[in-house]
Design a protein around this motif. Structure first.
Motif, PDB file in Angstrom:
ATOM      1  N   GLN A 121       0.813  -1.221   0.000  1.00  0.00           N
ATOM      2  CA  GLN A 121       0.000   0.000   0.000  1.00  0.00           C
ATOM      3  C   GLN A 121       0.848   1.274   0.000  1.00  0.00           C
ATOM      4  N   MET A 122       2.126   1.153  -0.287  1.00  0.00           N
ATOM      5  CA  MET A 122       3.027   2.296  -0.184  1.00  0.00           C
ATOM      6  C   MET A 122       2.661   3.436  -1.126  1.00  0.00           C
ATOM      7  N   PHE A 123       2.017   3.135  -2.251  1.00  0.00           N
ATOM      8  CA  PHE A 123       1.703   4.166  -3.235  1.00  0.00           C
ATOM      9  C   PHE A 123       0.292   4.720  -3.077  1.00  0.00           C
ATOM     10  N   LEU A 124      -0.426   4.240  -2.092  1.00  0.00           N
ATOM     11  CA  LEU A 124      -1.842   4.573  -1.985  1.00  0.00           C
ATOM     12  C   LEU A 124      -2.081   6.055  -1.713  1.00  0.00           C
ATOM     13  N   SER A 125      -1.149   6.730  -1.057  1.00  0.00           N
ATOM     14  CA  SER A 125      -1.361   8.141  -0.733  1.00  0.00           C
ATOM     15  C   SER A 125      -1.190   9.053  -1.945  1.00  0.00           C
ATOM     16  N   TYR A 126      -0.647   8.533  -3.040  1.00  0.00           N
ATOM     17  CA  TYR A 126      -0.432   9.359  -4.229  1.00  0.00           C
ATOM     18  C   TYR A 126      -1.474   9.112  -5.326  1.00  0.00           C
ATOM     19  N   ILE A 127      -2.004   7.920  -5.393  1.00  0.00           N
ATOM     20  CA  ILE A 127      -2.832   7.520  -6.534  1.00  0.00           C
ATOM     21  C   ILE A 127      -4.094   8.363  -6.706  1.00  0.00           C
ATOM     22  N   PRO A 128      -4.884   8.657  -5.656  1.00  0.00           N
ATOM     23  CA  PRO A 128      -6.098   9.458  -5.886  1.00  0.00           C
ATOM     24  C   PRO A 128      -5.812  10.833  -6.482  1.00  0.00           C
ATOM     25  N   GLY A 129      -4.742  11.493  -6.041  1.00  0.00           N
ATOM     26  CA  GLY A 129      -4.422  12.817  -6.544  1.00  0.00           C
ATOM     27  C   GLY A 129      -3.748  12.801  -7.899  1.00  0.00           C
ATOM     28  N   MET A 130      -3.053  11.727  -8.221  1.00  0.00           N
ATOM     29  CA  MET A 130      -2.325  11.643  -9.487  1.00  0.00           C
ATOM     30  C   MET A 130      -3.167  11.056 -10.611  1.00  0.00           C
ATOM     31  N   GLU A 131      -4.050  10.125 -10.286  1.00  0.00           N
ATOM     32  CA  GLU A 131      -4.781   9.393 -11.319  1.00  0.00           C
ATOM     33  C   GLU A 131      -6.289   9.610 -11.268  1.00  0.00           C
ATOM     34  N   GLN A 132      -6.741  10.437 -10.316  1.00  0.00           N
ATOM     35  CA  GLN A 132      -8.167  10.745 -10.187  1.00  0.00           C
ATOM     36  C   GLN A 132      -9.009   9.489 -10.018  1.00  0.00           C
TER      37      GLN A 132
END
Length: 325
Positions: free
Chosen positions: A188-199
């Motif tokens: 889950q390391m990338f989970l904090s970036y995905i909503p803002g980067m990939e909508q």
């Protein structure tokens, strides 16, 4: 292609320098609020322990509902913080320039719902994962205890010997569960970036992190994140040792004393050391975050690019036949 370790470090360092204030200030505020909430609860529990009487009675500490309130506040605050940090990093990765804090704040507010739904999804899966681990632990305890109970019925060991035997039987299962738990968090390391980067949000964002971790050059991702966690762990551990060493020294002196000592005498170094540790530890954690948050962001971008490349190549390798053949 995925980036090398030197490229990740170089990009993260450059991004951290350009956005030091925009990364450090909100991190200090967020970490400070969270530590303050949990520090209040911890100090209440420690205060109640210092009032323990000779019979072992411990007065009630902070009310149970305060923990639920603190957890809820941290849950609803985390999406705003993650959205802000991602907006800062996204802006710099696109323009190559520092991201204005006002623009990052507007983006964080606009993406708050996406981050909140993703956070709640993470909590849901975390609960399910914890339940599965708990069931496995109960089964392991039962299987180990069943064999030991047969042996104990014969030679009747004392309590400490029985506990030591049971722990030795459970140790391999504990290690395996700890490793599984770490890999679950690692995924889950990338989970904090995905909503803002990939909508994206919720389940799609949650499983996208797993996909990038394991399809975007897994060994490189593992190496990058392990290295970062070892460095942060060593620094955090050093700070903890410095601040809690007086407590353990005092504990050893109290144990060796012939006369009875009170709980207040034992916990006194911890009472003054804990607030100071939280203050210094929060600052150290915030400073580390200024570099390691862009570091993880660079690893995420590299893993996503590699995943997209591999999936595109796999799709291109499938022959496309015209209809009717």
């Amino acid at each position: 292609m995925s980036k090398s370790l030197s490229e990740v470090f170089s990009s993260a360092w450059s991004m951290a320098k350009r956005n030091f204030v925009a990364l450090f200030v909100p991190t200090v505020i967020y970490v400070g609020v969270v530590l303050l909430l949990y520090g209040i609860n911890a100090s209440g529990e420690l205060t109640s322990l210092t009032r323990m009487d000779q019979a072992g009675y411990v007065p009630q500490g902070a009310p149970i509902w305060t923990s639920a309130v603190m957890f809820a506040i941290s849950v609803f605050l985390a999406p705003l913080y993650s959205g802000f940090i991602t907006a800062v990093l996204r802006g710099t990765s696109i323009t190559g320039k520092p991201t204005p804090m006002r623009a990052a704040w507007q983006a964080a507010c606009a993406n708050y719902t996406k981050y909140l739904l993703t956070t709640l999804t993470q909590i849901l899966f975390g609960f399910v994962f914890a339940m599965v681990i708990a069931v496995i632990a109960v089964v392991a305890v039962f299987v180990s205890a069943l064999q030991n109970m047969v042996d104990w019925a014969v030679y009747s060991p004392d309590v400490w010997e029985a506990l030591a035997t049971l722990f030795s039987a459970l140790f391999p299962a504990i290690v395996i569960m700890a490793v599984i738990g770490w890999f679950y968090q690692f995924s889950q390391m990338f989970l904090s970036y995905i909503p803002g980067m990939e909508q994206t949000q919720g389940f799609k964002a949650f499983f996208s992190s797993f996909r990038y971790i394991y399809r975007g050059n897994f060994l490189k991702n593992l190496g990058h994140i392990l290295l970062a966690e070892v460095i942060q762990g060593l620094i955090t551990g050093l700070v903890a040792v410095i601040f809690f060493l007086p407590f353990f020294v005092n504990l050893g002196m109290c144990i060796n004393m012939d006369s009875l000592v009170t709980a207040e005498q034992i916990l006194h170094p911890l009472m003054w050391g804990l607030p100071l540790y939280m203050l210094v530890g929060g600052l150290v954690s915030s400073l580390m975050s200024v570099f390691f948050t862009p570091y993880y962001f660079e690893v995420y971008q590299s893993a996503k690019a590699e995943t997209d490349r591999r999936e595109a190549a796999k799709g291109a390798a499938i022959p496309q036949y015209p209809y009717g053949r």
